[in-house]
Motif scaffolding. Structure first.
Motif, short mmCIF file in Angstrom:
data_model
loop_
_atom_site.label_atom_id
_atom_site.label_comp_id
_atom_site.label_asym_id
_atom_site.label_seq_id
_atom_site.Cartn_x
_atom_site.Cartn_y
_atom_site.Cartn_z
N ALA A 147 15.54 21.85 -13.64
CA ALA A 147 15.65 23.31 -13.61
C ALA A 147 14.27 23.94 -13.77
O ALA A 147 13.95 24.93 -13.09
CB ALA A 147 16.59 23.79 -14.71
N LEU A 148 13.46 23.39 -14.66
CA LEU A 148 12.11 23.92 -14.87
C LEU A 148 11.28 23.84 -13.59
O LEU A 148 10.50 24.74 -13.27
CB LEU A 148 11.41 23.16 -16.00
CG LEU A 148 11.91 23.48 -17.41
CD1 LEU A 148 11.36 22.46 -18.41
CD2 LEU A 148 11.51 24.89 -17.81
N THR A 149 11.45 22.75 -12.85
CA THR A 149 10.75 22.61 -11.58
C THR A 149 11.20 23.67 -10.59
O THR A 149 10.38 24.31 -9.91
CB THR A 149 10.99 21.21 -10.99
OG1 THR A 149 10.50 20.22 -11.91
CG2 THR A 149 10.28 21.05 -9.65
N LEU A 150 12.50 23.89 -10.52
CA LEU A 150 13.03 24.89 -9.59
C LEU A 150 12.64 26.31 -9.98
O LEU A 150 12.45 27.17 -9.11
CB LEU A 150 14.56 24.78 -9.52
CG LEU A 150 15.10 23.54 -8.81
CD1 LEU A 150 16.61 23.44 -8.99
CD2 LEU A 150 14.77 23.58 -7.32
N PHE A 151 12.51 26.56 -11.29
CA PHE A 151 12.16 27.90 -11.76
C PHE A 151 10.66 28.19 -11.64
O PHE A 151 10.21 29.27 -12.01
CB PHE A 151 12.58 28.09 -13.22
CG PHE A 151 14.04 28.40 -13.39
CD1 PHE A 151 14.67 29.33 -12.58
CD2 PHE A 151 14.78 27.79 -14.38
CE1 PHE A 151 16.02 29.62 -12.73
CE2 PHE A 151 16.13 28.08 -14.55
CZ PHE A 151 16.74 29.00 -13.73
N SER A 152 9.88 27.24 -11.15
CA SER A 152 8.44 27.43 -10.96
C SER A 152 8.16 27.84 -9.52
O SER A 152 8.81 27.36 -8.59
CB SER A 152 7.69 26.14 -11.28
OG SER A 152 7.93 25.73 -12.61
N ALA A 153 7.18 28.69 -9.35
CA ALA A 153 6.80 29.12 -8.01
C ALA A 153 6.19 27.95 -7.25
O ALA A 153 5.47 27.13 -7.82
CB ALA A 153 5.81 30.27 -8.08
N SER A 154 6.50 27.88 -5.97
CA SER A 154 5.95 26.81 -5.13
C SER A 154 5.07 27.43 -4.05
O SER A 154 5.43 28.41 -3.41
CB SER A 154 7.08 26.01 -4.48
OG SER A 154 6.56 25.08 -3.57
N ALA A 155 3.88 26.84 -3.89
CA ALA A 155 2.97 27.33 -2.86
C ALA A 155 3.42 26.90 -1.47
O ALA A 155 3.01 27.49 -0.47
CB ALA A 155 1.56 26.80 -3.13
N ASP A 156 4.29 25.90 -1.44
CA ASP A 156 4.79 25.39 -0.15
C ASP A 156 6.13 26.04 0.15
O ASP A 156 7.11 25.81 -0.56
CB ASP A 156 4.95 23.87 -0.24
CG ASP A 156 5.29 23.24 1.11
OD1 ASP A 156 5.68 23.99 2.03
OD2 ASP A 156 5.17 22.01 1.24
N PRO A 157 6.22 26.86 1.20
CA PRO A 157 7.48 27.55 1.52
C PRO A 157 8.61 26.58 1.88
O PRO A 157 9.78 26.96 1.87
CB PRO A 157 7.11 28.44 2.71
CG PRO A 157 5.90 27.80 3.31
CD PRO A 157 5.16 27.18 2.16
N VAL B 299 9.36 23.99 0.15
CA VAL B 299 9.91 23.46 -1.10
C VAL B 299 10.77 24.53 -1.77
O VAL B 299 10.29 25.63 -2.04
CB VAL B 299 8.77 23.02 -2.06
CG1 VAL B 299 9.36 22.55 -3.39
CG2 VAL B 299 7.94 21.92 -1.41
N ALA B 300 12.03 24.20 -2.01
CA ALA B 300 12.95 25.16 -2.63
C ALA B 300 12.50 25.46 -4.06
O ALA B 300 12.17 24.55 -4.83
CB ALA B 300 14.37 24.59 -2.65
N SER B 301 12.45 26.74 -4.40
CA SER B 301 12.09 27.13 -5.75
C SER B 301 12.70 28.49 -6.06
O SER B 301 13.16 29.20 -5.17
CB SER B 301 10.57 27.19 -5.92
OG SER B 301 10.01 28.23 -5.13
N CYS B 302 12.71 28.83 -7.34
CA CYS B 302 13.26 30.10 -7.80
C CYS B 302 12.33 30.61 -8.89
O CYS B 302 12.49 30.25 -10.06
CB CYS B 302 14.67 29.89 -8.34
SG CYS B 302 15.43 31.37 -9.04
#
Length: 218
Positions: A112-122, A124-127
């Motif tokens: 969840a922490l990984t998903l809640f972090s911004a990703s510079a790569d569009p 890569v799914a993130s929230c």
């Protein structure tokens, strides 16, 4: 209808009635094969049963949730589902849950922490949600504390503190309580007392701010 009525009763603190209404919503969703709605119901049931102290029944819903083959295209939805699974692990307590369940909860929160972090790569799914990320770190700290993994608890707490520099007094107070628990676990009661006193002062400040806002609105 059953689902929303259940949420209303839950907000009132009547978790027993909420559980019964949610069970009716669950049965209807199963009859209609609504996997997405079932995922929401399972999470609500898990939370309410944990609040009622019926942790074994809550675990059964956690298993149902993990086995449910519902498509999740939204990273925020998946992250929240993982947080709820982690919260169940915290509610169970490490001694009751056992090493495997505690490990499952830890992995859910880390994911969840990984998903809640911004990703510079569009791709890569993130929230990107700082508030939810902070909440997951608090849960992870408590989970590690319960498991007696004090160094891991300290690392999670440090991460939460680093992301709470402009947090509300209530959140800072919550971190103080966790820090106090950690000091107690390390047999340092004087340091724990200082942190608990700071947390209490922050909580009082928060109450006074709320009262002032209410007075202005009234």
């Amino acid at each position: 209808v059953f689902h929303y009525r259940a949420m209303l009763f839950s907000a009132w603190g009547d978790h027993g009635s909420a559980h019964r209404l949610m069970r009716a919503s669950e049965q209807l969703a199963e009859e209609l094969d609504l996997a997405g709605h079932l995922a929401d119901v399972y999470q609500e049931q898990m939370d309410m049963l944990d609040r009622l102290g019926r942790h074994d029944e809550a675990t059964a819903y956690a298993v149902k949730l993990e086995r449910l083959s519902s498509p999740v295209g939204d990273a925020c939805v998946m992250a929240q589902r993982l947080v709820n699974l982690g919260r169940h692990g915290v509610a169970m307590g490490a001694q009751r849950a056992g090493a495997q369940a505690t490990g499952d909860a830890e992995r859910a929160l880390e994911r969840a922490l990984t998903l809640f972090s911004a990703s510079a790569d569009p791709r890569v799914a993130s929230c990107d949600d700082a508030a939810e990320r902070w909440g997951a770190l608090v849960l992870l700290t408590q989970l590690m504390l319960d498991a007696g993994r004090l160094d891991d608890a300290q690392r999670a707490l440090d991460r939460a503190r680093s992301e709470a520099r402009e947090a509300s007094p209530l959140r800072l107070g919550a971190l103080g309580v966790l820090g106090g628990k950690l000091e107690l676990a390390r047999h340092r009661p004087e340091a724990a007392l200082l942190l608990f006193d700071e947390a209490l002062a922050l909580s009082r400040d928060c109450v006074f701010v709320d009262l002032e806002v209410a007075a202005r609105m009234g």
